[in-house]
Design a protein around this motif. Structure first.
Motif, PDB file in Angstrom:
ATOM      1  N   GLN A   1       0.859  -1.178   0.000  1.00  7.04           N
ATOM      2  CA  GLN A   1       0.000   0.000   0.000  1.00  7.04           C
ATOM      3  C   GLN A   1       0.900   1.235   0.000  1.00  7.04           C
ATOM      4  O   GLN A   1       1.542   1.544   0.999  1.00  7.04           O
ATOM      5  N   VAL A   2       0.925   1.882  -1.145  1.00  7.28           N
ATOM      6  CA  VAL A   2       1.798   3.042  -1.324  1.00  7.28           C
ATOM      7  C   VAL A   2       0.982   4.170  -1.940  1.00  7.28           C
ATOM      8  O   VAL A   2       0.157   3.929  -2.836  1.00  7.28           O
ATOM      9  N   THR A   3       1.189   5.367  -1.451  1.00  9.81           N
ATOM     10  CA  THR A   3       0.589   6.550  -2.076  1.00  9.81           C
ATOM     11  C   THR A   3       1.701   7.363  -2.738  1.00  9.81           C
ATOM     12  O   THR A   3       2.870   7.298  -2.326  1.00  9.81           O
ATOM     13  N   ALA A   4       1.340   8.109  -3.761  1.00  5.22           N
ATOM     14  CA  ALA A   4       2.331   8.904  -4.498  1.00  5.22           C
ATOM     15  C   ALA A   4       1.761  10.280  -4.792  1.00  5.22           C
ATOM     16  O   ALA A   4       0.585  10.420  -5.150  1.00  5.22           O
ATOM     17  N   ARG A   5       2.613  11.282  -4.649  1.00  4.08           N
ATOM     18  CA  ARG A   5       2.216  12.654  -5.007  1.00  4.08           C
ATOM     19  C   ARG A   5       3.428  13.361  -5.602  1.00  4.08           C
ATOM     20  O   ARG A   5       4.589  13.062  -5.247  1.00  4.08           O
ATOM     21  N   VAL A   6       3.155  14.265  -6.513  1.00  2.72           N
ATOM     22  CA  VAL A   6       4.227  15.056  -7.107  1.00  2.72           C
ATOM     23  C   VAL A   6       4.754  16.026  -6.055  1.00  2.72           C
ATOM     24  O   VAL A   6       3.975  16.709  -5.373  1.00  2.72           O
ATOM     25  N   ALA A   7       6.074  16.052  -5.896  1.00  2.00           N
ATOM     26  CA  ALA A   7       6.667  16.956  -4.909  1.00  2.00           C
ATOM     27  C   ALA A   7       6.394  18.407  -5.291  1.00  2.00           C
ATOM     28  O   ALA A   7       6.290  18.757  -6.471  1.00  2.00           O
ATOM     29  N   GLU A   8       6.280  19.251  -4.277  1.00  2.00           N
ATOM     30  CA  GLU A   8       6.001  20.664  -4.531  1.00  2.00           C
ATOM     31  C   GLU A   8       7.117  21.327  -5.334  1.00  2.00           C
ATOM     32  O   GLU A   8       6.889  22.323  -6.015  1.00  2.00           O
ATOM     33  N   ASP A   9       8.322  20.776  -5.229  1.00  6.79           N
ATOM     34  CA  ASP A   9       9.450  21.308  -5.993  1.00  6.79           C
ATOM     35  C   ASP A   9       9.767  20.387  -7.169  1.00  6.79           C
ATOM     36  O   ASP A   9      10.927  20.147  -7.491  1.00  6.79           O
ATOM     37  N   ALA A  10       8.722  19.858  -7.825  1.00  3.76           N
ATOM     38  CA  ALA A  10       8.890  18.844  -8.867  1.00  3.76           C
ATOM     39  C   ALA A  10       9.935  19.247  -9.897  1.00  3.76           C
ATOM     40  O   ALA A  10      10.927  18.564 -10.102  1.00  3.76           O
ATOM     41  N   ALA A  11       9.746  20.327 -10.579  1.00  8.31           N
ATOM     42  CA  ALA A  11      10.720  20.843 -11.545  1.00  8.31           C
ATOM     43  C   ALA A  11      10.159  22.100 -12.175  1.00  8.31           C
ATOM     44  O   ALA A  11      10.374  22.380 -13.342  1.00  8.31           O
TER      45      ALA A  11
ATOM     46  N   VAL B   1       6.973  12.018  -4.194  1.00  4.57           N
ATOM     47  CA  VAL B   1       7.015  11.595  -2.794  1.00  4.57           C
ATOM     48  C   VAL B   1       6.185  10.319  -2.652  1.00  4.57           C
ATOM     49  O   VAL B   1       4.990  10.313  -2.988  1.00  4.57           O
ATOM     50  N   LEU B   2       6.808   9.247  -2.166  1.00  6.36           N
ATOM     51  CA  LEU B   2       6.125   7.971  -1.928  1.00  6.36           C
ATOM     52  C   LEU B   2       5.948   7.769  -0.427  1.00  6.36           C
ATOM     53  O   LEU B   2       6.887   7.985   0.351  1.00  6.36           O
ATOM     54  N   THR B   3       4.748   7.346  -0.019  1.00  8.00           N
ATOM     55  CA  THR B   3       4.455   7.039   1.384  1.00  8.00           C
ATOM     56  C   THR B   3       4.007   5.597   1.485  1.00  8.00           C
ATOM     57  O   THR B   3       3.061   5.188   0.801  1.00  8.00           O
ATOM     58  N   ASN B   4       4.693   4.850   2.327  1.00  9.53           N
ATOM     59  CA  ASN B   4       4.361   3.431   2.531  1.00  9.53           C
ATOM     60  C   ASN B   4       3.321   3.332   3.646  1.00  9.53           C
ATOM     61  O   ASN B   4       3.639   3.465   4.820  1.00  9.53           O
ATOM     62  N   THR B   5       2.064   3.100   3.273  1.00  5.09           N
ATOM     63  CA  THR B   5       0.975   2.971   4.248  1.00  5.09           C
ATOM     64  C   THR B   5       0.635   1.516   4.535  1.00  5.09           C
ATOM     65  O   THR B   5      -0.348   1.237   5.218  1.00  5.09           O
TER      66      THR B   5
ATOM     67  N   VAL C   1      -0.213   2.863  -8.850  1.00  6.08           N
ATOM     68  CA  VAL C   1      -0.498   3.805  -7.765  1.00  6.08           C
ATOM     69  C   VAL C   1      -0.986   5.121  -8.375  1.00  6.08           C
ATOM     70  O   VAL C   1      -0.394   5.630  -9.349  1.00  6.08           O
ATOM     71  N   ARG C   2      -2.050   5.650  -7.813  1.00  5.62           N
ATOM     72  CA  ARG C   2      -2.568   6.936  -8.273  1.00  5.62           C
ATOM     73  C   ARG C   2      -1.560   8.038  -7.936  1.00  5.62           C
ATOM     74  O   ARG C   2      -1.067   8.126  -6.804  1.00  5.62           O
ATOM     75  N   LEU C   3      -1.261   8.871  -8.926  1.00  2.00           N
ATOM     76  CA  LEU C   3      -0.291   9.950  -8.752  1.00  2.00           C
ATOM     77  C   LEU C   3      -1.040  11.269  -8.567  1.00  2.00           C
ATOM     78  O   LEU C   3      -1.698  11.763  -9.493  1.00  2.00           O
ATOM     79  N   ALA C   4      -0.954  11.816  -7.372  1.00  2.00           N
ATOM     80  CA  ALA C   4      -1.635  13.075  -7.064  1.00  2.00           C
ATOM     81  C   ALA C   4      -0.778  14.245  -7.561  1.00  2.00           C
ATOM     82  O   ALA C   4       0.423  14.327  -7.263  1.00  2.00           O
ATOM     83  N   ASP C   5      -1.395  15.138  -8.318  1.00  2.03           N
ATOM     84  CA  ASP C   5      -0.722  16.333  -8.821  1.00  2.03           C
ATOM     85  C   ASP C   5      -1.735  17.478  -8.808  1.00  2.03           C
ATOM     86  O   ASP C   5      -2.196  17.957  -9.847  1.00  2.03           O
ATOM     87  N   ASP C   6      -2.086  17.894  -7.609  1.00  7.18           N
ATOM     88  CA  ASP C   6      -3.147  18.886  -7.445  1.00  7.18           C
ATOM     89  C   ASP C   6      -2.783  20.236  -8.062  1.00  7.18           C
ATOM     90  O   ASP C   6      -3.668  21.007  -8.463  1.00  7.18           O
TER      91      ASP C   6
END
Length: 378
Positions: free
Chosen positions: A129-139, A156-160, A234-239
């Motif tokens: 169970q891993v969540t993924a989001r684009v880092a605020e300093d992506a590029a 950023v990967l979070t192991n839940t 894994v769903r990639l969050a990029d709000d």
């Protein structure tokens, strides 16, 4: 004429004759003449006269012969004690059957529970169970303008999940982007409940100004503890639409056709007020022959290269040491990962005009620089 001759005299002959029934008749008046059936052809068919009775008592008839089988005795009805014993015996047998059934059920249930426990443990070990989001300093920093392919995307990967996992590879699940995990992020171990960031090299087409939408998922190749590796989606969050903004930004200048990266060689050296990062610089299309005017656009930092210009041997330069120092702690404290980098003036092989372009800095070098800022500016 002489009368009938008597043959009973001397020399007479006896004429045998059959005795007549009446020879034995009694002359008494009580004698009763037998009755005949006139249709009988013989006197022998007549019934015999009653026989005289004797005073000697007749012997009783012999009892019939026995066949050796004892006569059946009538079944005796069980008494109260016998009935109570039978009831107790039946009850004991019934209780034994019930006990056997209960024991069998418990043993079977224990076996099933053990199997279910083992299956649950195996499933828990297999769970990722891993969540993924684009880092605020992506590029997304303006300092990266002018580069297109590949560019560095930080996630950023979070192991839940319940167990640790090791990351083997990653790619964006979108055919418009070509991506792969940078070597520095391969084999990263993510403990349960922790998070880490990874770097990916991303390329894309600049047709019509670049992609208009971001990828929705990232495919991670992971290996749970002591388990085979496998791919998970894994769903990639990029709000904040950082991927699209960065991708389109890289398609805005003529430098978008030139792509240059760096690779850290050895360990960075923290020399109190100076950080030294030894790097090699690599070009991916062999259009450049040398780099001049290396500097950093990172706010609050200054950087000096040990060698200038830096020439390419085919697609790689010799090792070049970059010396970093903090020029303004107020600005350096708020620096994000995407702002840490270098740029150079590129001399092209076709004798075309030189151009300034950003150089993607190695992720380990970026991490060392951020730690250096944190230590220096406390």
């Amino acid at each position: 004429m002489a009368g009938p001759r008597d043959d009973a005299g001397d020399g007479e002959r006896h004429l045998s004759r059959a005795p007549a029934y009446w020879d034995d008749l009694d002359d008494t008046a009580d004698a009763v003449a037998p009755t005949f059936d006139v249709r009988s052809t013989s006197l022998w068919d007549a019934p015999l006269p009653p026989q005289p009775t004797s005073d000697v008592p007749e012997e009783p008839d012999e009892p019939p012969e026995q066949d050796g089988t004892a006569p059946e005795e009538p079944l005796a009805r069980p008494g109260p004690v016998a009935r109570a014993e039978d009831w107790l015996r039946d009850r004991q047998n019934r209780l034994l059957w019930i006990a056997a059934f209960v024991v069998g059920t418990l043993l079977g249930g224990a076996a099933v529970h053990s199997w279910e426990t083992q299956a649950a443990d195996a499933a828990r070990r297999d769970t990722v169970q891993v969540t993924a989001r684009v880092a605020e300093d992506a590029a997304s920093s303006a300092s990266w303008t002018g580069t297109r392919q590949p560019w560095t995307l930080r996630i950023v990967l979070t192991n839940t999940g319940p167990g640790d996992v090791r990351l083997q590879n990653a790619r964006l699940d979108d055919d418009r982007y070509t991506s792969n995990l940078r070597q520095v992020s391969r084999g990263v171990r993510i403990p349960a409940g922790d998070e880490t960031w990874i770097s990916m090299d991303v390329t894309h087409s600049c047709a019509q100004g670049g992609p208009a939408t971001a990828p929705r998922d990232v495919i991670l190749t992971v290996a749970p503890d002591d388990r085979p590796e496998r791919d998970v989606q894994v769903r990639l969050a990029d709000d904040n639409t950082l991927i699209v903004d960065t991708a389109r930004q890289k398609c805005q200048t003529v430098a978008s056709e030139v792509w240059i990266t760096s690779e850290l060689v050895g360990e960075p050296a923290d020399l109190d007020t100076t950080l030294v990062t030894p790097i090699r610089i690599r070009q991916h299309d062999r259009r450049a022959i040398a780099l001049r005017e290396l500097r950093t656009p990172t706010p609050g930092l200054s950087m000096v290269a040990s060698t200038r210009p830096v020439s390419f041997v085919e697609d790689l330069t010799p090792v070049t040491a970059l010396r970093w120092s903090v020029a303004d702690c107020a600005k350096a404290r708020v620096v994000v990962y995407a702002e840490v980098g270098i740029s150079a003036v590129v001399q092209l092989a076709d004798a075309g005009p030189s151009l300034r372009t950003a150089i993607v800095l190695d992720a380990n070098a970026v991490l060392a620089i951020v730690r250096f800022i944190t230590r220096s500016c406390g």
